[in-house]
Design a protein around this motif. Structure first.
Motif, PDB file in Angstrom:
ATOM      1  N   ARG A  84       0.837  -1.203   0.000  1.00 44.49           N
ATOM      2  CA  ARG A  84       0.000   0.000   0.000  1.00 44.49           C
ATOM      3  C   ARG A  84       0.873   1.254   0.000  1.00 44.49           C
ATOM      4  O   ARG A  84       0.500   2.273  -0.588  1.00 44.49           O
ATOM      5  CB  ARG A  84      -0.931  -0.001   1.219  1.00 44.49           C
ATOM      6  CG  ARG A  84      -2.123  -0.944   1.085  1.00 44.49           C
ATOM      7  CD  ARG A  84      -3.142  -0.742   2.192  1.00 44.49           C
ATOM      8  NE  ARG A  84      -2.670  -1.215   3.486  1.00 44.49           N
ATOM      9  CZ  ARG A  84      -2.801  -2.460   3.933  1.00 44.49           C
ATOM     10  NH1 ARG A  84      -3.409  -3.375   3.179  1.00 44.49           N
ATOM     11  NH2 ARG A  84      -2.372  -2.804   5.122  1.00 44.49           N
ATOM     12  N   GLY A  87       3.153   0.743  -3.756  1.00 48.89           N
ATOM     13  CA  GLY A  87       2.490   0.335  -4.992  1.00 48.89           C
ATOM     14  C   GLY A  87       3.343  -0.604  -5.817  1.00 48.89           C
ATOM     15  O   GLY A  87       3.937  -1.544  -5.298  1.00 48.89           O
ATOM     16  N   ASN A  88       3.440  -0.320  -7.097  1.00 46.60           N
ATOM     17  CA  ASN A  88       4.217  -1.175  -8.001  1.00 46.60           C
ATOM     18  C   ASN A  88       5.640  -0.661  -8.220  1.00 46.60           C
ATOM     19  O   ASN A  88       6.310  -1.056  -9.178  1.00 46.60           O
ATOM     20  CB  ASN A  88       3.487  -1.318  -9.343  1.00 46.60           C
ATOM     21  CG  ASN A  88       3.328   0.026 -10.063  1.00 46.60           C
ATOM     22  OD1 ASN A  88       3.780   1.061  -9.571  1.00 46.60           O
ATOM     23  ND2 ASN A  88       2.674   0.001 -11.219  1.00 46.60           N
TER      24      ASN A  88
END
Length: 244
Positions: A84, A87-88
């Motif tokens: 969270r 992210g990526n």
């Protein structure tokens, strides 16, 4: 032991995600500044392993400094918190560091492990894995409980013993959580590290006077500054894999 650690940190994940960064002074104003001071400000395209990422504070720092980051942790709840946060932008997944690491030889330029290794009883296998997955000339930086601190705090009788200790942490969201970890003498820490790496620096952090005027740190500094100036709480080791 693995199950105890996973259960405790699954319970603590919410606190690490929402409170530790500003409310846990030993993390925010003591260990983290000392660790960051040992890292390059520019990690430009270096490959970094965050070994024991918790809720991803260090993972985010490495990303901001330009690194390609892989983050691992035993706790599934911590992994979700880390995802969270970043992210990526990093490769984040659950991994047991008691087992062989799922990486090719010489994958990383840098491994950082913050306050994680004292949950592992036998360091020989994980240090062998750290050596394997680090590139030649790569660095390992880790922090652990200071043996002196645990020896005094728990009123132990044999400094040279490796022993299992338990205490209860009270956190805003989780409430009381029983946390279990290992204490070991400093000679064991140094000898296991030097069996695989060249030790470059040992740091027994002291709190920085720079935080005395930080409103978020004021209460913690008032309580802990003098004590930590004379009694180390954590130990940080920086080591390098031989280029030979």
């Amino acid at each position: 032991m693995k199950e105890k650690v996973m259960e405790a940190y699954d319970k603590l994940a919410g606190d690490y995600e929402r409170h530790v960064d500003s409310q846990s002074g030993h993390n925010a104003f003591y260990e983290r500044p000392a660790m960051l001071s040992m890292l390059p400000s520019d990690l430009g395209q270096m490959t970094v392993l965050d070994a024991g990422c918790a809720a991803g504070w260090y993972t985010e720092q490495f990303i901001q400094r330009g690194a390609q980051v892989t983050a691992i942790d035993l706790s599934p709840a911590m992994i979700e918190a880390c995802k969270r946060r970043v992210g990526n932008k990093a490769n984040v997944f659950a991994c047991d560091m008691n087992e062989e690491l799922p990486f090719d030889d010489e994958t990383f330029d840098l491994i950082v492990s913050s306050l994680t290794l004292h949950y592992i009883e036998d360091w020989t296998p994980i240090f062998r894995e750290f050596q394997r997955v680090l590139k030649h000339g790569g660095s390992l930086i880790f922090s652990v409980h200071h043996p002196f601190m645990d020896f005094k705090h728990f009123d132990r009788h044999d400094y040279f013993a490796r022993e299992l200790l338990t205490e209860t942490w009270n956190k805003p969201e989780a409430g009381p959580v029983e946390v279990t970890f290992y204490r070991r003498p400093i000679q064991e820490i140094m000898n296991v590290t030097s069996s695989r790496f060249n030790i470059e620096q040992i740091v027994e952090p002291q709190p920085s006077i720079a935080h005395k005027d930080n409103p978020e740190a004021k209460e913690w500094m008032a309580k802990w500054y003098d004590r930590l100036m004379t009694n180390p709480h954590f130990l940080i080791v920086k080591a390098r894999k031989s280029v030979d």
